[in-house]
Design an enzyme around this catalytic site. Sequence first.
Site, short mmCIF file in Angstrom:
data_model
loop_
_atom_site.label_atom_id
_atom_site.label_comp_id
_atom_site.label_asym_id
_atom_site.label_seq_id
_atom_site.Cartn_x
_atom_site.Cartn_y
_atom_site.Cartn_z
N LYS A 184 -46.72 12.23 -15.34
CA LYS A 184 -45.61 11.46 -14.87
C LYS A 184 -45.23 12.45 -13.53
O LYS A 184 -45.23 13.22 -13.57
CB LYS A 184 -44.33 11.42 -15.79
CG LYS A 184 -43.00 10.71 -15.14
CD LYS A 184 -42.06 10.82 -16.06
CE LYS A 184 -41.24 12.54 -15.97
NZ LYS A 184 -39.91 12.34 -16.63
N SER A 200 -27.06 19.63 -13.51
CA SER A 200 -28.18 20.57 -13.02
C SER A 200 -27.33 21.87 -12.80
O SER A 200 -27.84 22.59 -11.70
CB SER A 200 -28.29 19.97 -11.67
OG SER A 200 -27.05 19.61 -10.97
N GLY A 228 -30.47 19.28 -19.16
CA GLY A 228 -30.31 19.72 -17.62
C GLY A 228 -31.40 20.67 -17.43
O GLY A 228 -31.53 20.75 -16.11
#
Length: 309
Positions: free
Chosen positions: A65, A197, A218
């Site tokens: 991915k 984040s 995150g």
Amino acid sequence: MLFVAEAESAALATHEMAYAAVREALIAVCDDGTESFPVVHGHGSVRENRFTVKAAAAADVAGLKVGSFWPGNPAAGLPRHNSLILLFDQEKGRIGAAIEAGTLNAYRTAAADAVAADALARPDAATLAIFGAGHQARYECAAVARIRPIRRVLVVARNPAQGTAMAAELRDRGLAAETATAEAACAAADIIVTATSATAPLFDAGWVRPGTHIASMGSDARGKQELPPRLLAQASLFCDLPSQSRAIGEFQHAPADAAPVAIGDVLAGRHPGRRSADEVTVFDSSGLSVQDLYVALHLLARRSGAEPA
């Protein structure tokens, strides 16, 4: 090569499908025949535009991915995150399928936390604290509410307007939601999910109640951090893949002598998971390509009519 565009993959994605696929993937990760390869981090010509490449091979699937984060996209009406899953034709070495997976990735990420919460959170967990008010946070709430009787959602957001807007959206979807401070949310929560984040702890370890389950999703690169180290020293630690969690996940901040347990071992019955109602459990979801590959397989089966809607 089969190509599935974003509009089609998004239309086929469901929380139920993602949960089933990710659960299979997390068990498969613990099999000897499955391998997750080192994550590649890169950036675009503008350094703030970042991407990662995650690849894996299992008994019945191999591929990768590519996930991107372009922070300026909202100004153009586009999401910051996007993903592309590539599945190999293992007989010929060509790419057999390419699936645009921006929305699918959000389902997959939330499903990992839901699978872990289903295995580790107390059965009566009814209050969810969500740190973050972005795109992913909404999927996290929906996924957790499927597997526990969530009656209250407390939204903790750096931007008050975004937090208020997300709480209103959740209420429109039938979840009783309100904004809260970090301390108040932790003090009331049965489950805490961090979807940010961040590069520093979002709350104090002393705010967490006994019996709480915490999921951090995150932290997926060196230097990222959502949870206080003192919490990691006191809680029982679980993750998607110990080696990756230690390298780029939340457990890069865990004590050196900590021994995180792969959640796949809990799902397969090789580890008991939660041992008491007062135990604090932490699940670190650093994100695995195996999850993407299994979600892609389930999506293709659903597309062909081989998997129930």
